[in-house]
Design a protein around this motif. Structure first.
Motif, PDB file in Angstrom:
ATOM      1  N   ASN A   9       0.829  -1.203   0.000  1.00 37.54           N
ATOM      2  CA  ASN A   9       0.000   0.000   0.000  1.00 37.54           C
ATOM      3  C   ASN A   9       0.864   1.254   0.000  1.00 37.54           C
ATOM      4  N   LYS A  46      -3.570  -3.149   6.151  1.00 38.07           N
ATOM      5  CA  LYS A  46      -3.951  -1.856   5.567  1.00 38.07           C
ATOM      6  C   LYS A  46      -3.562  -1.834   4.101  1.00 38.07           C
ATOM      7  N   GLY A  47      -3.631  -2.989   3.475  1.00 33.28           N
ATOM      8  CA  GLY A  47      -3.359  -3.023   2.044  1.00 33.28           C
ATOM      9  C   GLY A  47      -1.958  -3.479   1.695  1.00 33.28           C
TER      10      GLY A  47
HETATM   11  C1  LIG Z   1      -3.952   1.982   2.065  1.00 33.00           C
HETATM   12  O1  LIG Z   1      -3.741   2.706   3.264  1.00 33.00           O
HETATM   13  C2  LIG Z   1      -4.609   3.813   3.421  1.00 33.00           C
HETATM   14  C3  LIG Z   1      -4.203   4.554   4.670  1.00 33.00           C
HETATM   15  O2  LIG Z   1      -3.754   3.679   5.643  1.00 33.00           O
HETATM   16  C4  LIG Z   1      -6.046   3.320   3.493  1.00 33.00           C
HETATM   17  O3  LIG Z   1      -6.912   4.413   3.587  1.00 33.00           O
HETATM   18  C5  LIG Z   1      -6.365   2.533   2.226  1.00 33.00           C
HETATM   19  O4  LIG Z   1      -7.656   1.981   2.312  1.00 33.00           O
HETATM   20  C6  LIG Z   1      -5.360   1.416   2.062  1.00 33.00           C
HETATM   21  N1  LIG Z   1      -5.604   0.691   0.807  1.00 33.00           N
HETATM   22  C7  LIG Z   1      -6.028  -0.548   0.794  1.00 33.00           C
HETATM   23  C8  LIG Z   1      -6.157  -1.183  -0.548  1.00 33.00           C
HETATM   24  O5  LIG Z   1      -6.286  -1.175   1.801  1.00 33.00           O
END
Ligand SMILES: *[C@@H]1O[C@H](CO)[C@@H](O)[C@H](O)[C@H]1NC(C)=O
Ligand SMILES: *[C@@H]1O[C@H](CO)[C@@H](O)[C@H](O)[C@H]1NC(C)=O
Ligand SMILES: *[C@@H]1O[C@H](CO)[C@@H](O)[C@H](O)[C@H]1NC(C)=O
Ligand SMILES: *[C@@H]1O[C@H](CO)[C@@H](O)[C@H](O)[C@H]1NC(C)=O
Ligand SMILES: *[C@@H]1O[C@H](CO)[C@@H](O)[C@H](O)[C@H]1NC(C)=O
Ligand SMILES: *[C@@H]1O[C@H](CO)[C@@H](O)[C@H](O)[C@H]1NC(C)=O
Ligand SMILES: *[C@@H]1O[C@H](CO)[C@@H](O)[C@H](O)[C@H]1NC(C)=O
Ligand SMILES: *[C@@H]1O[C@H](CO)[C@@H](O)[C@H](O)[C@H]1NC(C)=O
Ligand SMILES: *[C@@H]1O[C@H](CO)[C@@H](O)[C@H](O)[C@H]1NC(C)=O
Ligand SMILES: *[C@@H]1O[C@H](CO)[C@@H](O)[C@H](O)[C@H]1NC(C)=O
Ligand SMILES: *[C@@H]1O[C@H](CO)[C@@H](O)[C@H](O)[C@H]1NC(C)=O
Length: 827
Positions: A167, A243-244
């Motif tokens: 991410n 978190k991705g």
């Molecule tokens: C990536 O991280 C951001 C902030 O932590 C979050 O808002 C976003 O949903 C994440 N993307 C995924 C694909 O989980």
């Protein structure tokens, strides 16, 4: 003559410093001033990978592609391609550093065919390209990696490489298939990590799923069959921030290993066999017909065990039974009785609301929704929402809910989790007039009983709501853990129910002999019935364990968090004055030894049941050894510590107690030996050394006991104990005749022999020779018949030496009977 000498020197020189010489085709880098032509290649330092132009094997065209392949492998094995969709039609291509500093491929007309296409801020002559030992092609300047092929994978996933999503950098490291074996251009299949909402591996065909692994639970992907699931326990490194970012990598002894997404959409795991000098396929994903995404259509589950493999789940019937019977599953399953959705939320529907039907060991459906509900509230969360069709709970994932169609379910043999399907309450009853009448009267009785229980609860609750001493205890415990440096032990104490001594005493009729279930390693166990009617097993720990109150409670809290199908569940504990009691779920079928060694009950356990028990014990043990928060060595694994539930599924008990009692001791070597003669590994019995492998030894003894129906201490002809007897039969090539005659069946001869072999592998004398539990499970489930050959077990040496050892360790008496040693040493 002189020329010939020079030539020899040159060859020698070339062999040793090939990579630094432009002359030889073994250079490992390209610079601004040293491009390479079609006839030249790069060879990495260790000689495993080569980079340059190639034409695919068997291709009828003469198209030239730029790629990386294994150098020493006879059959061309390409792992990466640059200009996959822009081949060059002759041998005039050149690979060079462009005047913008990028790595580029150009054709004879000096037209650009492919480029790394990154922004380079340094002078072009300051960047160079190097083929690393890992098979990674890197464009770098004097300090920075500007581009690398591992960040742009094609169809292969190699050791040390990452697969998944990041991410932070926005990388999506996925695999894409070739169009065909002879055509490296972009194919229709991709393998990737999806986050929806839990990370899982998916294989897609033109963006439509054809396979998925099920969600990641922190240890494994819960929808994978065992054999593949175990891959992710050994050697794999997963980093997941929820978190991705979810990246998988793995390491192997050599680089001669890869995962490859083939043009047919299958993911092959291959490793190099040095003796046959060929690739061996270690695994294929998907591996069975049931693995194919949604093969049975919505609301149906696939099972390899059944013919036909597809079956509607409880509460659903095929829309068109004629088609279904002919094996056309697209006609889908539909709900038989509509849900009484509203009645359940209205409350007090007199049992008319919806219920759940439990399906065990399931690959849970796709399109899961995440809920923050805890285990207890998860079913409520589902029942309270009319669109919810199923739920499941996994400790590592939490509460999972499904709404709408349930697709891609599979009944797995060993792995999988419990899935609860929402059905109309009427599904739980059989139909017909008479049964309706019977159920009506039963309902009446149930109603009266319920009222009684309710009344009983009322009176029970009338006592002072907050017990002062318990509250103080909570307070102290909160203080203790909040000041605790080890974050892993930060558990919510309020989650562990504390029982009052009085309640437990009443429930067990003052610990009467009549209610005594047995004598465990750390004290007697009694059956009790709580005022609410729940049956429990209460263990009254022997006094003076030398354990502080706080440590004991803290450990018990941690242990109570361990939940697994094959572990007995700890419901709570009680600490009052000198008394320390543990409360467990009650197992009506008692322990394994009560069946195995009892001539009347032996036949209840047929071979299938025994195999299931063997497997379950291994799984429970694997969980203990592998749990992410604390590794638990059982140290007193034996038939009497294996309890059976109503379906004869095994549950390990007394786990973690060894830990509770030893918490202040050196973890690797202890003078207090906990364990039972006959199940103890030699290094543990004699020197007090214990490890996972000592549990594996005990596991091996249990294997042999389950197969033979005889205790290890039992003497066979020639005065041989069970291990010696099994070893003798194995050497005589008659391993299967170890089996209990009541279970022996020719159909299972191979399986029985295999189990004897695994048992013998587990009881080998040297701990390092013994397999670990994940390997044992692999051996149990694999079709591969090439298992290691066991060495002599540890039965002869131990006898002699342990007697000698015992005499000079006065604190440690080894008793010859079947009582756990802790009963002696613990005091
Ligand atoms: C990536 O991280 C951001 C902030 O932590 C979050 O808002 C976003 O949903 C994440 N993307 C995924 C694909 O989980
Ligand atoms: C190439 O052809 C040979 C002989 O027809 C065949 O055995 C081999 O599998 C083919 N290889 C590939 C990669 O298609
Ligand atoms: C190869 O391709 C080039 C254009 O990319 C074309 O001009 C040329 O005629 C082709 N040569 C052959 C032999 O097909
Ligand atoms: C790189 O090129 C610049 C001019 O473009 C030149 O001054 C410099 O000496 C070159 N460096 C090397 C290492 O060749
Ligand atoms: C694979 O990765 C590429 C490059 O990051 C991305 O464009 C593509 O959408 C990904 N495909 C899938 C199925 O995730
Ligand atoms: C790939 O997909 C395209 C369009 O979706 C289709 O025309 C083609 O036949 C597919 N190729 C293979 C090998 O399945
Ligand atoms: C596991 O992966 C993470 C992130 O890619 C890395 O930082 C870590 O060093 C790896 N650990 C091992 C043991 O390879
Ligand atoms: C290599 O292949 C041979 C012959 O099939 C087999 O006996 C051997 O076990 C294989 N080696 C490994 C490491 O699997
Ligand atoms: C079921 O399918 C068969 C064959 O496709 C068809 O002939 C029949 O009419 C269908 N029956 C119903 C009830 O839809
Ligand atoms: C639930 O009740 C509401 C009105 O109270 C009704 O509109 C709805 O159709 C009912 N749902 C079901 C599934 O019976
Ligand atoms: C019920 O579930 C659906 C689907 O998950 C969701 O969209 C809806 O908000 C839920 N309703 C309630 C009241 O929670």
């Amino acid at each position: 003559m002189v020329i010939r000498g020079c030539f020899l020197v040159l060859i020698l020189f070339a062999t040793f410093s090939c990579f630094s010489l432009k002359l030889c085709f073994g250079q490992d880098r390209i610079t601004f001033s040293t491009p390479i032509k079609d006839s030249e290649t790069l060879l990495c330092n260790n000689g495993i990978f080569r980079f340059g132009f190639f034409t695919p094997l068997n291709s009828t065209t003469r198209l030239r592609y730029v790629g990386i392949w294994y150098d020493k492998v006879q059959v061309q094995t390409v792992v990466w391609v640059a200009n996959k969709d822009t081949p060059i039609n002759d041998t005039s291509g050149v690979i060079s550093i462009s005047d913008k500093g990028n790595l580029v491929v150009t054709n004879g007309l000096n037209r650009l065919v492919w480029s790394t296409n990154v922004a380079v801020t340094v002078a072009p002559n300051a960047t160079w390209v190097q083929l690393m030992d890992t098979g990674n092609l890197r464009l770098q300047d004097n300090g920075e990696i500007l581009w690398e092929s591992f960040k742009h994978p094609y169809n292969s996933f190699l050791p040390v490489m990452n697969f998944g999503t990041n991410n932070r950098t926005g990388e999506n490291l996925n695999l894409t298939s070739w169009k065909s074996n002879t055509d490296p251009s972009t194919g229709n299949y991709t393998a990737c990590i999806s986050h929806s909402p839990f990370p899982q591996i998916m294989i897609l065909k033109s963006n439509v799923p054809i396979w998925r692994s099920g969600p990641w639970n922190g240890q494994i992907f819960i929808g994978l069959p065992d054999s593949i699931s175990l891959l992710f326990l050994d050697g794999f490194n997963v980093s997941n921030d929820n978190k991705g970012t979810f990246l998988i990598s793995y390491a192997t002894d050599s680089f001669m290993h890869h995962f490859n997404l083939d043009p047919d959409g299958n993911l092959y795991m291959r490793s190099w066999n040095t003796s046959t000098r060929a690739w061996m396929v270690d695994a294929i994903i998907p591996s069975t017909t049931c693995d194919a995404y949604n093969i049975c259509g919505p609301f149906a589950s696939c099972s390899l065990q059944e013919v036909p493999p597809c079956k509607c789940v409880r509460g659903y019937v095929p829309r068109n039974i004629t088609e279904w019977n002919r094996g056309i599953f697209t006609s889908e399953c539909v709900r038989r009785v509509p849900l009484k959705c509203n009645a359940s939320t209205g409350g007090g529907g007199g049992g008319k609301g919806d219920g759940f039907f439990k399906m065990q060991k399931m690959k849970v459906p796709a399109n899961v929704e995440k809920s923050i509900a805890n285990e207890k509230d998860c079913p409520k969360q589902c029942i309270n929402n009319c669109s919810c069709t199923a739920y499941a709970y996994d400790r590592g994932i939490g509460c999972m809910l499904w709404s709408g169609s349930l697709v891609d379910m599979q009944s797995l043999l060993g792995s999988g989790i419990d899935l609860y399907i929402r059905v109309s309450h009427s599904e739980f009853k059989t139909h017909g007039k008479r049964t309706v009448m019977i159920t009506a009267s039963v309902l009446g009785v149930v109603f009266i009983a319920a009222v009684c229980v309710l009344l009983a609860c009322r009176t029970f609750k009338k006592r002072p709501e907050k017990d002062r001493s318990a509250e103080l205890l909570f307070q102290r415990m909160e203080e203790l853990t909040s000041g605790n440096e080890s974050a892993s032990k930060q558990v919510k104490l309020k989650d562990l129910p504390l029982f009052e001594f009085e309640v437990l005493a009443t429930s067990t009729d003052n610990f009467s002999l009549r209610n005594k279930l047995g004598q465990g390693g750390f004290g007697p166990v009694y059956k009790g019935i709580l005022p609410e009617g729940q049956e429990i097993a209460v263990k009254r720990l022997s006094r003076a364990s030398g354990q502080g109150l706080e440590e004991l409670l803290n450990e018990v809290v941690v242990i109570s968090k361990l939940q697994h199908r094959n572990l007995v569940k700890l419901l709570g504990c009680c600490i009052e004055g000198e008394e320390r009691l543990l409360v467990y779920e009650y197992m009506p079928k008692k322990s394994l030894d009560a069946y195995l060694f009892d001539t009347l009950r032996q036949s209840i356990l047929d071979w299938k049941a025994r195999f299931n028990i063997i497997e379950g014990i291994c799984r429970g043990l694997l969980y203990l050894h592998r749990d992410s928060r604390l590794k638990i060595i059982h140290r007193d694994l034996k038939a009497s510590n294996i309890l059976l539930d109503e379906n004869l599924n095994p549950k390990i008990s007394d786990f973690g107690l060894a830990r509770v009692f030893q918490v202040n001791e050196d973890e690797a070597n202890t003078r207090r030996v906990v364990g039972t003669y006959g199940y103890m590994s030699p290094e543990y019995a004699m020197e007090g050394f214990f490890s996972e492998k000592s549990d594996v030894f005990s596991l091996g003894v249990i294997f042999l006991e389950i197969i033979s129906g005889k205790k290890n201490s039992h003497k066979e002809d020639n005065n041989l104990n069970l291990l010696a007897y099994a070893w003798k039969l194995w050497n005589d090539g008659q391993a299967a005749s170890l089996a209990d005659p009541t279970v022996f069946d020719e159909c299972f001869e191979k399986e029985i022999t295999k189990c004897v072999q695994i048992g013998l592998l587990c009881v080998q004398e040297f701990a390092s020779d013994r397999p670990n539990v994940s390997t044992v499970i692999w051996m149990l489930t694999t079709e591969n018949t090439n298992l290691p050959v066991p060495k002599q077990p540890a039965f002869i040496v131990r006898r002699r030496v342990s007697e000698a050892e015992c005499s000079d360790q006065s604190s440690q008496k080894v008793s010859i009977n079947d009582v756990s040693l802790t009963a002696i040493t613990g005091r």
